[in-house]
Write an enzyme that holds these catalytic residues in place. Structure first.
Site: not given
Length: 364
Positions: A97, A149
């Protein structure tokens, strides 16, 4: 169960892809969850909100009583059956929880009443989340090499081939550009960070890691932003730049955006709906950068895109897309990336074709 409940090693739990039965409300789960967790709430969003309001106005005891009234009878039994089925499917799982508090303890007790002993995460999701944040910060201190690139250079493929490569775009479910979305929706920011942390932990555990290999990314990948600790390290990292022929880049982009994306959309939605979704995807990508293109140029490229789509629909050919992709690269994407790369020119340590960079990486 007792052995699993004691002295929990959160990193070990994350590394092992430990199944988590997350009993938080759906809205909490959507805001952030651990990889592989399944959401089987004790309380739904409206029930949790009502209990929270009661807590503020009347205190903890009244809120707890309201929670039990809201989750009782058939509702309680249906949710209990779902938890039992989850534990039977994942017998090495843990309940989780928010903070390891009442919700996971209540579900644990209800399961125990049916003969199932399921351990819970002490400290809950918050403890795992803090572990993920700390792991990312620590592992980001290792050396980093970036692969740079222009669009279509095959950077992601190159990163994926490295044993120490981290595919940030894959983790983010986005390829970074205005056309970068995939059919899988992006995770919430916290879930993305958690997934990244687990990936870093796993790669680090598999080998003696000298450095990370990452794609040269901006601050954000789609809707997700990189953790600041990682982004700061990347800003100072050396860069290997892929410089492939323009024609080869075009073929990569054709395959990725016009062939594969068309296939993925039609496979997911069928021919007609898939084609419509594919067309809208390309139009949305172009629309997202309309102001940077200028409205007149945007209109011209949109007309060209429409003609290319008509040709692809009638003949299956993707050649028509080159008529708008080439100017888009020449006028927008390539100048933008080269400008960004120029600002980091001092960090460039190698330039070459895709294969040159691949060989250089092997030699390092």
């Amino acid at each position: 169960m007792q052995d699993r409940q004691k002295a929990q090693d959160y990193r070990a739990l994350l590394l092992a892809d430990t199944p988590l039965i997350d009993v938080r409300a759906p809205i909490e789960f959507e805001q952030g969850a651990m990889p592989g967790a399944i959401n089987l709430p004790l309380m739904m969003d409206d029930e949790r909100a009502a209990v929270g309001t009661c807590y503020k106005r009347q205190g903890a005891d009244a809120a707890l009583a309201l929670g039990h009234r809201l989750v009782c009878g058939d509702i309680r039994q249906q949710r209990l059956e779902a938890w039992k089925a989850a534990y039977q499917r994942f017998p090495n799982g843990y309940l989780c929880c928010a903070r390891g508090g009442q919700r996971s303890h209540i579900v644990q007790r209800w399961l125990q009443e049916t003969g199932i002993d399921c351990p819970l995460i002490e400290g809950g999701y918050k403890a795992l989340r803090q572990t993920a944040i700390q792991a990312t910060w620590q592992l980001a201190q290792k050396p980093i090499l970036l692969i740079g690139g222009c669009t279509g250079s095959g950077k992601t493929q190159l990163v994926r081939q490295q044993p120490n490569g981290v595919d940030l775009e894959g983790l983010a479910r986005h390829r970074g550009s205005s056309f970068g979305r995939t059919l899988n929706p992006q995770l919430s920011q916290a879930s993305f960070e958690n997934k990244l942390a687990v990936e870093l932990l796993k790669i680090n555990a598999r080998q003696t890691l000298k450095r990370w290999v990452l794609e040269d990314e901006g601050r954000t990948i789609g809707a997700n932003h990189l953790p600041e600790c990682l982004r700061e390290r990347m800003a100072q990292a050396p860069i290997a730049v892929v410089e492939d022929p323009f024609a080869l880049r075009l073929e990569r982009l054709r395959e990725e955006y016009f062939i594969r994306m068309h296939h993925d959309f039609t496979h997911a939605y069928g021919d007609e709906a898939g084609w419509q979704a594919y067309s809208e995807y390309l139009h949305h990508g172009l629309f997202a950068i309309r102001r940077r293109l200028g409205l007149q140029r945007f209109a011209e490229l949109t007309d060209t895109l429409d003609r290319a789509l008509a040709e692809q629909l009638s003949s299956g050919s993707t050649d028509g897309h080159m008529a708008w992709l080439v100017p888009l690269l020449n006028e927008y994407y390539d100048p933008m990336y080269r400008y960004q790369l120029e600002k980091k020119a001092a960090n460039i340590v190698f330039r070459g074709t895709w294969q040159d960079v691949a060989n250089w990486l092997k030699a390092q």
